[in-house]
Design a protein around this motif. Structure first.
Motif, PDB file in Angstrom:
ATOM      1  N   HIS A 143       0.839  -1.201   0.000  1.00 55.38           N
ATOM      2  CA  HIS A 143       0.000   0.000   0.000  1.00 55.38           C
ATOM      3  C   HIS A 143       0.878   1.257   0.000  1.00 55.38           C
ATOM      4  CE1 HIS A 143      -3.466   2.503   0.673  1.00 55.38           C
ATOM      5  NE2 HIS A 143      -2.856   3.077   1.697  1.00 55.38           N
ATOM      6  N   HIS A 144       1.920   1.241   0.831  1.00 53.27           N
ATOM      7  CA  HIS A 144       2.845   2.371   0.885  1.00 53.27           C
ATOM      8  C   HIS A 144       3.559   2.552  -0.462  1.00 53.27           C
ATOM      9  CE1 HIS A 144       5.715   5.234   2.467  1.00 53.27           C
ATOM     10  NE2 HIS A 144       6.707   4.476   2.019  1.00 53.27           N
ATOM     11  N   LEU A 145       3.991   1.436  -1.045  1.00 53.51           N
ATOM     12  CA  LEU A 145       4.665   1.491  -2.352  1.00 53.51           C
ATOM     13  C   LEU A 145       3.723   2.024  -3.415  1.00 53.51           C
ATOM     14  CD1 LEU A 145       7.191   0.861  -4.016  1.00 53.51           C
ATOM     15  CD2 LEU A 145       6.304  -1.461  -4.316  1.00 53.51           C
ATOM     16  N   ARG A 146       2.461   1.588  -3.394  1.00 55.79           N
ATOM     17  CA  ARG A 146       1.468   2.061  -4.345  1.00 55.79           C
ATOM     18  C   ARG A 146       1.281   3.568  -4.206  1.00 55.79           C
ATOM     19  NH1 ARG A 146      -4.119   2.909  -4.554  1.00 55.79           N
ATOM     20  NH2 ARG A 146      -5.032   2.372  -6.552  1.00 55.79           N
ATOM     21  N   GLU A 147       1.147   4.038  -2.965  1.00 51.34           N
ATOM     22  CA  GLU A 147       0.979   5.469  -2.725  1.00 51.34           C
ATOM     23  C   GLU A 147       2.194   6.254  -3.206  1.00 51.34           C
ATOM     24  OE1 GLU A 147      -1.728   7.102  -1.638  1.00 51.34           O
ATOM     25  OE2 GLU A 147      -2.731   5.150  -1.736  1.00 51.34           O
ATOM     26  N   LEU A 148       3.377   5.723  -2.954  1.00 51.31           N
ATOM     27  CA  LEU A 148       4.615   6.381  -3.381  1.00 51.31           C
ATOM     28  C   LEU A 148       4.684   6.463  -4.907  1.00 51.31           C
ATOM     29  CD1 LEU A 148       7.384   7.550  -2.518  1.00 51.31           C
ATOM     30  CD2 LEU A 148       8.289   5.231  -2.740  1.00 51.31           C
ATOM     31  N   LEU A 149       4.348   5.356  -5.576  1.00 53.57           N
ATOM     32  CA  LEU A 149       4.376   5.341  -7.041  1.00 53.57           C
ATOM     33  C   LEU A 149       3.336   6.293  -7.621  1.00 53.57           C
ATOM     34  CD1 LEU A 149       4.937   1.564  -7.789  1.00 53.57           C
ATOM     35  CD2 LEU A 149       6.557   3.427  -8.114  1.00 53.57           C
ATOM     36  N   GLU A 184       2.122  11.315 -10.399  1.00 55.42           N
ATOM     37  CA  GLU A 184       1.483  12.629 -10.420  1.00 55.42           C
ATOM     38  C   GLU A 184       2.530  13.736 -10.541  1.00 55.42           C
ATOM     39  OE1 GLU A 184      -1.691  13.539 -10.729  1.00 55.42           O
ATOM     40  OE2 GLU A 184      -2.036  11.396 -11.012  1.00 55.42           O
ATOM     41  N   GLY A 185       3.649  13.568  -9.822  1.00 50.27           N
ATOM     42  CA  GLY A 185       4.735  14.549  -9.926  1.00 50.27           C
ATOM     43  C   GLY A 185       5.288  14.612 -11.337  1.00 50.27           C
TER      44      GLY A 185
END
Length: 170
Positions: free
Chosen positions: A60-66, A71-72
């Protein structure tokens, strides 16, 4: 007489007793193994559940980071496109202004050359007109004839003077 017990019966009883003891021992060991296996399975399940929760949280953390990075990158890409568009528009505007200035400069130079050519042509035409009018009135002929008469008289006087000087010396 004393009855002698049958050895087969004694052997069979002994075997049965030992088999019962073995069954009891085996049941005890199997029960212990079963309890131990149950404990191991419970512990392993807890560990796997914990690892699943950790892995799920990590994923979940990796998904959010990606997603954040994507988006960036989209924002940077949009900004780069906008910057490129702005730069291109500025370059076109600058080129248009430079073209307008160059065109104005060339027009001024052409106008200046045209004016100078007209002035030179006008001065040449005026000179030609004055010469033509003098020829039409005969100014040139009478002045030229008067000059010729002066040259002839001067040459005649020079010849007479030389002749006299020559005859006197001889």
């Amino acid at each position: 007489m004393v009855d002698k017990p049958d050895p087969t019966i004694l052997t069979t009883e002994s075997l049965r007793r030992e088999i019962a003891n073995l069954k009891e021992l085996q049941d005890t060991k199997l029960s212990g193994v079963s309890t131990e296996m149950h404990t191991l399975i419970t512990d392993l399940t807890k560990r796997l559940d914990h690892k699943y929760v950790e892995t799920s949280a990590d994923l979940h953390h990796l998904r959010e980071l990606l997603l954040e990075r994507i988006e960036g990158m989209r924002a940077l890409s949009a900004q780069a496109r906008e910057d490129g568009r702005t730069s291109l528009n500025a370059a076109f505007d600058s080129a248009g202004k430079a073209t307008d200035k160059t065109e104005q400069s060339v027009t001024k130079q052409i106008t200046s050359l045209s004016e100078r050519t007209e002035a030179a042509s006008k001065a040449t035409n005026e000179k030609i007109d004055r010469l033509t009018s003098r020829l039409d009135t005969g100014d040139g002929k009478s002045k030229g004839a008067g000059d010729l008469w002066g040259y002839l008289v001067g040459a005649g006087g020079l010849i007479a003077a030389l002749t006299m000087a020559f005859t006197r010396t001889h």
